[in-house]
Design a protein around this motif. Structure first.
Motif, PDB file in Angstrom:
ATOM      1  N   UNK A  54      -4.176 -49.575 -28.765  1.00  0.00           N
ATOM      2  CA  UNK A  54      -2.954 -49.782 -27.984  1.00  0.00           C
ATOM      3  C   UNK A  54      -3.059 -49.494 -26.513  1.00  0.00           C
ATOM      4  N   UNK A  55      -4.103 -49.641 -25.962  1.00  0.00           N
ATOM      5  CA  UNK A  55      -4.292 -49.621 -24.452  1.00  0.00           C
ATOM      6  C   UNK A  55      -4.488 -50.734 -23.466  1.00  0.00           C
ATOM      7  N   UNK A 158      -1.148 -49.379 -13.795  1.00  0.00           N
ATOM      8  CA  UNK A 158      -0.523 -48.480 -14.902  1.00  0.00           C
ATOM      9  C   UNK A 158      -1.293 -48.525 -15.738  1.00  0.00           C
ATOM     10  N   UNK A 159      -1.350 -47.493 -16.635  1.00  0.00           N
ATOM     11  CA  UNK A 159      -1.946 -47.351 -17.948  1.00  0.00           C
ATOM     12  C   UNK A 159      -1.559 -46.144 -18.652  1.00  0.00           C
ATOM     13  N   UNK A 160      -1.724 -46.014 -19.935  1.00  0.00           N
ATOM     14  CA  UNK A 160      -1.131 -45.039 -20.892  1.00  0.00           C
ATOM     15  C   UNK A 160      -1.664 -43.764 -20.451  1.00  0.00           C
ATOM     16  N   UNK A 161      -1.170 -42.615 -20.632  1.00  0.00           N
ATOM     17  CA  UNK A 161      -1.741 -41.253 -20.490  1.00  0.00           C
ATOM     18  C   UNK A 161      -3.068 -40.923 -21.375  1.00  0.00           C
ATOM     19  N   UNK A 162      -2.808 -41.878 -22.511  1.00  0.00           N
ATOM     20  CA  UNK A 162      -4.059 -41.415 -23.474  1.00  0.00           C
ATOM     21  C   UNK A 162      -5.437 -41.855 -22.693  1.00  0.00           C
ATOM     22  N   UNK A 176      -3.550 -41.871  -6.572  1.00  0.00           N
ATOM     23  CA  UNK A 176      -2.524 -40.813  -6.783  1.00  0.00           C
ATOM     24  C   UNK A 176      -1.526 -41.085  -7.823  1.00  0.00           C
ATOM     25  N   UNK A 177      -1.262 -40.292  -8.677  1.00  0.00           N
ATOM     26  CA  UNK A 177      -0.294 -40.287  -9.932  1.00  0.00           C
ATOM     27  C   UNK A 177       1.060 -40.360  -9.137  1.00  0.00           C
ATOM     28  N   UNK A 178       1.853 -41.756  -9.454  1.00  0.00           N
ATOM     29  CA  UNK A 178       3.213 -41.786  -8.941  1.00  0.00           C
ATOM     30  C   UNK A 178       4.206 -41.194  -9.709  1.00  0.00           C
ATOM     31  N   UNK A 179       4.350 -41.860 -11.003  1.00  0.00           N
ATOM     32  CA  UNK A 179       5.273 -41.274 -12.031  1.00  0.00           C
ATOM     33  C   UNK A 179       4.746 -41.439 -13.451  1.00  0.00           C
ATOM     34  N   UNK A 184       5.151 -42.944 -21.696  1.00  0.00           N
ATOM     35  CA  UNK A 184       3.881 -42.193 -21.392  1.00  0.00           C
ATOM     36  C   UNK A 184       2.934 -43.222 -20.785  1.00  0.00           C
ATOM     37  N   UNK A 185       3.505 -43.921 -19.963  1.00  0.00           N
ATOM     38  CA  UNK A 185       2.722 -44.659 -19.174  1.00  0.00           C
ATOM     39  C   UNK A 185       2.579 -44.597 -17.893  1.00  0.00           C
ATOM     40  N   UNK A 186       1.589 -44.133 -17.265  1.00  0.00           N
ATOM     41  CA  UNK A 186       1.550 -43.483 -15.822  1.00  0.00           C
ATOM     42  C   UNK A 186       1.227 -44.609 -14.716  1.00  0.00           C
ATOM     43  N   UNK A 187       1.860 -44.405 -13.595  1.00  0.00           N
ATOM     44  CA  UNK A 187       1.687 -45.375 -12.404  1.00  0.00           C
ATOM     45  C   UNK A 187       0.829 -44.847 -11.371  1.00  0.00           C
ATOM     46  N   UNK A 188      -0.113 -45.405 -10.871  1.00  0.00           N
ATOM     47  CA  UNK A 188      -0.916 -44.874  -9.966  1.00  0.00           C
ATOM     48  C   UNK A 188      -1.059 -45.817  -8.716  1.00  0.00           C
ATOM     49  N   UNK A 189      -1.438 -45.310  -7.578  1.00  0.00           N
ATOM     50  CA  UNK A 189      -1.545 -45.911  -6.212  1.00  0.00           C
ATOM     51  C   UNK A 189      -2.354 -45.386  -5.338  1.00  0.00           C
ATOM     52  N   UNK A 190      -3.284 -46.237  -4.969  1.00  0.00           N
ATOM     53  CA  UNK A 190      -4.231 -45.816  -3.582  1.00  0.00           C
ATOM     54  C   UNK A 190      -3.919 -46.532  -2.473  1.00  0.00           C
ATOM     55  N   UNK A 191      -4.008 -45.701  -1.465  1.00  0.00           N
ATOM     56  CA  UNK A 191      -3.367 -46.360  -0.055  1.00  0.00           C
ATOM     57  C   UNK A 191      -4.416 -47.443   0.672  1.00  0.00           C
TER      58      UNK A 191
END
Length: 195
Positions: A54-55, A158-162, A176-179, A184-191
């Protein structure tokens, strides 16, 4: 005159000789290359493993969906374009299918990045490290290499916290984790990283 200089400096010539092959072997210092035809099956196998847990960003429940993803990856590898659904039609986004290798050795992992235009951030749609290479820091290495290769714009994913190992790799690579959404899917961003 030149012969005399060569006789006087034989050690100098011998010291320089070993450095030439080393320079040639590090031509792609980060080890990130464009994926070839032979890499697509490896990518599909990783996407299927992720889907079973499920990932995966794709639902690969039948052979038709798998064939569609295969054609999209082949198109990306050959044309540098990712086919992205946009409402009722398909948009042609910039796409990069990249593979991490260690010298001439086997692939360690891969990633798919896409974006709608030159001004947009790159989106890491999917990345993986081959099972036999996990736990050795190659995930962070893959992502750092992607940041260097796709320099000048931010990278998002974006990917699941699992997906704990993938999240650790993202954080080590400067994402960095944005939200986190309700699923329970986290969004990340790198500058953006500049050369």
């Amino acid at each position: 005159m030149l012969t005399i200089v060569k006789r006087l400096l034989p050690g100098k010539r011998n010291e320089e000789a070993p450095s030439a092959p080393a320079t040639g072997s590090t031509a792609t210092a980060d080890g990130l290359d464009a994926a070839g035809e032979e890499d697509i099956e490896r990518f599909l196998a990783a996407a299927q493993r992720a889907d079973a847990r499920g990932h995966s960003p794709w639902v690969l429940c039948d052979e038709a969906r798998l064939a569609t993803l295969r054609r999209a990856l082949e198109f990306t590898a050959h044309c540098g374009l990712w086919l992205q659904r946009d409402g009722s039609h398909v948009a042609h986004w910039q796409g990069r299918l990249l593979v991490l290798k260690h010298g001439e050795g086997p692939p360690l992992g891969m990633l798919l990045a896409c974006r709608p235009d030159d001004e947009a951030a790159w989106q890491l749609r999917f990345f993986f490290i081959e099972p036999e290479w996990r736990g050795s820091g190659h995930g962070a290495r893959l992502l750092l290499a992607a940041r260097r290769s796709l320099s000048g714009t931010p990278l998002r994913t974006r990917l699941p916290l699992a997906c704990e190992a993938a999240i650790r790799s993202l954080e080590r690579a400067g994402f960095q984790r944005m939200h986190v959404n309700a699923s329970n899917v986290a969004s990340f961003e790198a500058p953006a990283e500049w050369d």
